[in-house]
Design an enzyme around this catalytic site. Structure first.
Site, mmCIF file in Angstrom:
data_model
loop_
_atom_site.group_PDB
_atom_site.id
_atom_site.type_symbol
_atom_site.label_atom_id
_atom_site.label_comp_id
_atom_site.label_asym_id
_atom_site.label_seq_id
_atom_site.Cartn_x
_atom_site.Cartn_y
_atom_site.Cartn_z
ATOM 1 N N SER A 1 0.778 -1.200 0.012
ATOM 2 C CA SER A 1 -0.124 0.073 -0.186
ATOM 3 C C SER A 1 0.798 1.245 -0.056
ATOM 4 O O SER A 1 1.968 1.327 0.429
ATOM 5 C CB SER A 1 -0.752 -0.065 1.171
ATOM 6 O OG SER A 1 -1.713 1.288 1.271
ATOM 7 N N TYR B 1 -2.449 -0.677 10.120
ATOM 8 C CA TYR B 1 -2.560 -1.099 8.745
ATOM 9 C C TYR B 1 -1.026 -0.806 8.016
ATOM 10 O O TYR B 1 -0.544 -1.739 7.315
ATOM 11 C CB TYR B 1 -3.592 -0.566 7.803
ATOM 12 C CG TYR B 1 -3.767 -0.738 6.602
ATOM 13 C CD1 TYR B 1 -4.295 -2.088 6.147
ATOM 14 C CD2 TYR B 1 -3.210 0.061 5.504
ATOM 15 C CE1 TYR B 1 -4.360 -2.329 4.587
ATOM 16 C CE2 TYR B 1 -3.461 -0.268 4.044
ATOM 17 C CZ TYR B 1 -3.855 -1.488 3.592
ATOM 18 O OH TYR B 1 -4.116 -1.564 2.401
#
Length: 265
Positions: A157, A170
């Site tokens: 990401s 995350y």
């Protein structure tokens, strides 16, 4: 000549078998469809939405490809072993699939919003279990199936590139995936297996319902130098390259697929 070259590109993965985790929706769906278009036999997993998985399989088959789907619940004890058992149970029906694998795409993941003081321990454990632990053991237990010269692509990401306090757990989990990618590239190089990561930016999928608000979508588009939000195909095309023989000399890399997000920061 042009048509012949185009035909070659569209079947660059003929006789290859691919597994895409979380392949029923969003980025995973686009990856599964692209690999199928390139000629691979595609296995894709889903966690709960069987209808979406069946529709993805149908779309691949309607385009002339081959695919099958199976349920795989990640983030629970024994998840990787159960995934491979389910894979083995279906792959045998394909004469050219055998029990081997050529391309593994670790795409399945869950979000983990929250500032550090807002994240509960159980939430943290779940984010790491799905986003970091599951790929680790899926790879570990899949290595005996992965053929020499194979490809591993881990979806990371863009939140690992800049400080993003609202996604602390995350971002940390995806950071772990990127270090795992680097380490495995060294470990598996002797087998000719490449290991790379792809880091998307903001991608327009059904997991971002807030994009229905034009103002919010425009704000997100402003992060990219192209002034638009990403589409699943933008990521799938990069994964298809890494899965192909064209990327045989690329390993241990994290490819930014964010449309230049944050370049001006």
């Amino acid at each position: 000549m042009t048509e012949r070259l185009r035909s070659f590109r569209m079947t660059a993965l003929t006789n290859k078998t691919a597994l895409v985790t979380g392949g029923s929706r969003g980025i995973g769906r686009a990856i599964a469809q692209r690999l199928g278009k390139e000629g691979a036999l595609v296995a894709l997993t889903y966690s709960s939405d069987e209808a979406a998985a069946k529709e993805t399989v149908h779309s691949i088959e309607a385009a002339g490809g081959r695919a099958f789907a199976f349920r795989s619940q990640l983030g629970v004890p024994g998840d990787a072993e159960a995934l491979w058992q389910a894979f083995d149970a279906q792959i045998g029906q394909y004469a050219d699939g055998g029990s081997g694998l050529d391309i593994l795409v670790n795409n399945a993941g869950i979000a983990g919003p929250g500032l550090i003081h807002e994240v509960e321990e159980a939430e943290y454990d779940k984010v790491f279990a799905v986003n970091a632990k599951a790929p680790f053991f899926i790879i570990q237990k899949g290595l005996e199936r992965l053929r020499d010269g194979g490809r591993i692509v881990n979806i990371s990401s863009g939140v690992t590139k800049v400080a993003f306090p609202g996604m602390t757990s995350y971002a940390a989990a995806k950071g772990a995936v990127e270090v795992l990618t680097l380490t495995l590239a060294q470990t598996l190089g002797s087998r000719g297996i490449t290991v790379n990561a792809v880091s998307p930016g903001t991608i327009e999928t059904d997991i971002h319902p807030w994009m229905a608000d034009p103002a919010a979508k425009a704000h997100a588009a402003g992060f990219s130098v192209f002034n638009r939000v990403g589409q699943p195909d933008d990521v799938a095309d990069v994964v298809a390259f890494l899965a192909s023989d064209d990327a045989r000399w690329v390993t241990g890399q994290n490819i930014d697929a964010s449309g230049g997000s944050g370049l001006g920061l």
